[in-house]
Design an enzyme around this catalytic site. Structure first.
Site, short mmCIF file in Angstrom:
data_model
loop_
_atom_site.label_atom_id
_atom_site.label_comp_id
_atom_site.label_asym_id
_atom_site.label_seq_id
_atom_site.Cartn_x
_atom_site.Cartn_y
_atom_site.Cartn_z
N LYS A 79 0.79 -1.23 0.00
CA LYS A 79 0.00 0.00 0.00
C LYS A 79 0.83 1.29 0.00
CE LYS A 79 -3.58 -0.71 -0.49
NZ LYS A 79 -4.08 -1.22 -1.80
N ARG A 122 5.59 5.36 2.48
CA ARG A 122 4.72 6.52 2.74
C ARG A 122 4.46 6.64 4.24
NH1 ARG A 122 -1.35 4.46 1.25
NH2 ARG A 122 -1.89 6.61 1.68
N SER A 154 -4.70 2.20 5.14
CA SER A 154 -4.97 1.71 3.79
C SER A 154 -4.90 0.18 3.73
CB SER A 154 -3.94 2.34 2.84
OG SER A 154 -4.04 1.78 1.58
#
Ligand SMILES: Nc1ncnc2c1ncn2[C@@H]1O[C@H](COP(=O)(O)OS(=O)(=O)O)[C@@H](OP(=O)(O)O)[C@H]1O
Length: 402
Positions: free
Chosen positions: A127, A210, A218
């Site tokens: 993700k 991220r 996510s």
């Protein structure tokens, strides 16, 4: 004789009108040709680029200073069909790498298409955008990308045979870089040493990470949605593995091994007894990037390692693909107008010469789970020391690290 003279005099007017239309049309077309040539020459063409034809270079040298005034710089882009598509045929619908077909044998022979060892591995954490990035980069005429799925699933961690690595690779021409998204490698980063020794000592690595809090949300959203849609298929998957004897066999693997998929997000991140954030949960432990990055940096030379912030990639994919182009030393290809936002707010590549470009195929999306302010603060506080360490190790800052 008399009839043709009579015909000419009768249609004289029509002839004259047609003649003037043709003259005007040829003047207009000529003007258009000159205009489009001027446009192509606005940027400095790359002399080494195979894509820049001789005539463009000659025209470029003829241009004067005034020609550059008021001109918007554009990329030089003149790719032949063979350069644009390489070894794979233009598909009949959007694909972003799935189900692509090889071109005819005569074309493969002419382009010297072979399965080659990968040049680049994309080290993705689930993700963080590695699959999306690989899909975008595959559109570049000098890059051929591939996900580690199907019979290649988990290849980087389990396949210890150079021939098989080559066998699993996509076809590429000698000018294309082969890039493979190895989403699992963060879990078996100790293998990188072996990969450098046995597969490709010049292998480049692209890491995309991220905000770990957003990643966890996510990841949870994805698994919840996936479970709702295809309950059985999602927790287990049949893959084909090629045994040492060369025979293909089906193997049942649990793709979501180690994950629990509770109804509420808090149960996916908190220790049930203490109520603290627990790295026993994969949703949390996968976001402690420093653990695998430290190992990676100890094995791979810094010039062969590019670390991308997935949050930057989501907001400004152009800047990221440009930095990848430079990192890999490929011709500048992507332009600002190649990226358009979709209804979900994500950028999708829409490239005229690649009708297969577009948004990623629909994935389980759903809504983000509701996360209370206090839980959010708790998770962010948990990650803070790890993020700081990550910045120190990489000598690189991330907006989400504090
Ligand atoms: N342009 C664009 N399009 C789609 N998705 C984008 C894009 N840029 C970044 N992202 C982020 O990528 C997340 C999906 O990660 P991956 O591509 O690595 O997929 S996966 O982990 O293999 O499923 C995805 O996660 P979700 O938002 O949960 O769907 C996005 O946050």
């Amino acid at each position: 004789m008399g009839i043709s003279r009579r015909l000419i005099s009768r249609f004289k007017g029509v002839f004259l009108v047609a003649l003037s239309i043709l003259t005007l049309l040829s003047v207009y077309l000529n003007h258009q040709r000159v205009k489009s040539n001027t446009k192509v020459c606005v940027t400095k063409p790359r002399i080494n680029s195979p894509s820049v034809s001789k005539s463009i270079l000659q025209n470029a040298t003829l241009l004067k200073e005034r020609d550059f005034k008021n001109a918007t710089p554009t990329e030089v882009r003149e790719w032949s069909r063979d350069q644009m598509w390489g070894c794979y045929a233009p598909p009949w619908k959007k694909r972003l790498m799935f189900g692509r077909k090889l071109r005819s044998q005569s074309i493969l022979d002419r382009l010297d298409c072979l399965k080659r060892v990968p040049d680049v591995l994309v080290v993705g954490v689930k993700k963080c955008g590695s699959q999306t990035l690989t899909g975008f980069l595959d559109l570049h005429p000098e890059i051929v990308g591939q996900y580690e799925t199907g019979d290649r699933y988990n290849q980087c961690c389990v396949v210890s045979n150079r021939t098989k690595w080559i066998q699993y690779s996509p076809y590429s021409t000698p000018v294309e870089k082969t890039l493979v998204d190895v989403i699992k490698i963060a879990d078996c980063v100790g293998r990188v040493k072996w990969i450098l020794e046995e597969i490709n000592p010049a292998m480049k690595f692209i890491v995309i990470i991220r905000d770990p809090y957003k990643r966890a949300v996510s990841d949870f959203k994805h698994l919840r949605e996936a479970e709702k849609i295809r309950k059985r298929l999602l927790t287990t998957k049949d893959i084909t593995v090629i045994g040492e004897d060369g025979i293909r066999r089906k193997k049942h693997v649990n793709v979501y091994e180690g994950y629990n998929i509770p109804r509420k997000f808090e149960y996916a991140v908190l220790d049930s007894k203490s109520g603290n954030i627990s790295d026993e949960h994969l949703y949390i432990s996968k976001g402690i990037y420093v653990n695998f990055v430290r190992q990676l940096i100890g094995t791979v030379s810094r010039q062969n390692l590019l670390v991308i912030d997935g949050e930057v990639f989501a907001k400004d994919p152009l800047s990221v693909v440009k930095s990848v182009e430079r990192f890999l030393g490929v011709t500048s290809f992507f332009k600002r107008e190649d990226f358009r936002k979709n209804f979900k707010g994500y950028f999708c590549p829409v490239i005229k010469e690649r009708p297969d470009s577009g948004c990623l195929p629909f994935k389980a999306s759903g809504h983000n789970p509701i996360v209370s302010e206090s839980l959010q603060t708790k998770i962010k506080a948990f990650y803070r020391p790890y993020n700081r360490e990550l910045e120190e190790v990489l000598q690189q800052t991330f907006k989400w690290s504090h």
